[in-house]
Design a protein around this motif. Structure first.
Motif, mmCIF file in Angstrom:
data_model
loop_
_atom_site.group_PDB
_atom_site.id
_atom_site.type_symbol
_atom_site.label_atom_id
_atom_site.label_comp_id
_atom_site.label_asym_id
_atom_site.label_seq_id
_atom_site.Cartn_x
_atom_site.Cartn_y
_atom_site.Cartn_z
ATOM 1 N N MET A 1 9.424 -18.558 -29.323
ATOM 2 C CA MET A 1 8.256 -19.355 -28.929
ATOM 3 C C MET A 1 7.586 -19.935 -30.175
ATOM 4 O O MET A 1 7.359 -19.233 -31.152
ATOM 5 N N THR A 2 7.271 -21.220 -30.143
ATOM 6 C CA THR A 2 6.572 -21.878 -31.236
ATOM 7 C C THR A 2 5.069 -21.736 -31.034
ATOM 8 O O THR A 2 4.560 -21.951 -29.938
ATOM 9 N N THR A 3 4.369 -21.364 -32.097
ATOM 10 C CA THR A 3 2.921 -21.192 -32.010
ATOM 11 C C THR A 3 2.220 -22.242 -32.863
ATOM 12 O O THR A 3 2.664 -22.573 -33.963
ATOM 13 N N LEU A 4 1.133 -22.767 -32.330
ATOM 14 C CA LEU A 4 0.327 -23.756 -33.037
ATOM 15 C C LEU A 4 -1.096 -23.240 -33.137
ATOM 16 O O LEU A 4 -1.682 -22.813 -32.147
ATOM 17 N N LEU A 5 -1.648 -23.282 -34.342
ATOM 18 C CA LEU A 5 -3.051 -22.934 -34.555
ATOM 19 C C LEU A 5 -3.837 -24.218 -34.750
ATOM 20 O O LEU A 5 -3.566 -24.988 -35.667
#
Length: 214
Positions: A1-5
């Motif tokens: 899963m790609t996470t974006l902040l």
């Protein structure tokens, strides 16, 4: 899963040009990567500790290689948690207005807090400063009433773009993509054209980050 902040630096609840552009970017990323997980830091709703007292003492103890007191350890743990949150993200998105030629003071406060020795950079007399965070895609959306595309805007310089690029590079977030949105004031056709240019640039970045770009 790609996470974006997503670090949000506009205090406006609605009508923020930087926030509209950020929402567009996130939506295009989600279209291409439905598994994208987004977390946000609203710097106006986040408790950013003052950099004084035990926290300042902890920094100098760290620089001197001295152990923390209990109070210093508690203060430093808050900074450690902030840096962990930043470093855990696969993509970092900053959306900010330009204030008085640079960035809002709360965003500067956040950057000052996460730029810490032993956490996001190191120093030695032999090698100088070394960033500690791993590189990853970074986008900073910068909205301004002025148009800086050809240099000065009515005699005003853009101090935000070089600061953001160098401050992020200092801790390891190299090659940040600065996407301007401007002008955001003036003739309607100019404002709409600026928003469209930013959207196209963000679409290109979304494609590149998901492996669909050239």
């Amino acid at each position: 899963m790609t996470t974006l902040l997503h670090i949000k630096a506009s205090p406006r609840d609605d009508g923020s040009h930087s926030e509209k552009a950020a929402n567009h970017f996130i939506a295009t990323l989600r279209d291409r990567s439905p598994e994208l997980a987004v977390t946000g830091i609203d710097i106006w709703d986040t408790d950013l500790p003052n950099f004084d007292g035990a926290l300042l003492a902890a920094k100098y103890a760290r620089l001197a290689g001295q152990p923390f007191t209990d109070e210093e350890a508690r203060a430093w743990s808050r900074i450690e948690a902030m840096v962990r949150t930043l470093d855990a993200a696969d993509i970092v998105l900053i959306s900010t207005p330009m204030w008085n030629l640079s960035i809002p003071y709360r965003l500067k406060h956040y950057i000052d807090l996460v730029a810490q020795p032993g956490l996001s950079f190191s120093f030695s007399p032999e090698t100088g400063y070394t960033p500690l965070l791993r590189p990853r895609p970074v986008v900073a959306i910068l909205a301004s009433a002025g148009d800086f595309s050809a240099g000065l805007s009515w005699g005003r310089p853009d101090l935000a773009t070089p600061y953001l690029r160098e401050a992020l590079k200092f801790i390891g977030l190299v090659d940040a993509e600065i996407v301007p949105v401007g002008p955001t004031a003036g003739k309607t056709e100019c404002v709409l054209a600026a928003a469209a240019r930013a959207a196209r640039a963000l679409d290109d970045l979304s494609a590149r980050f998901t492996g669909e770009g050239a």
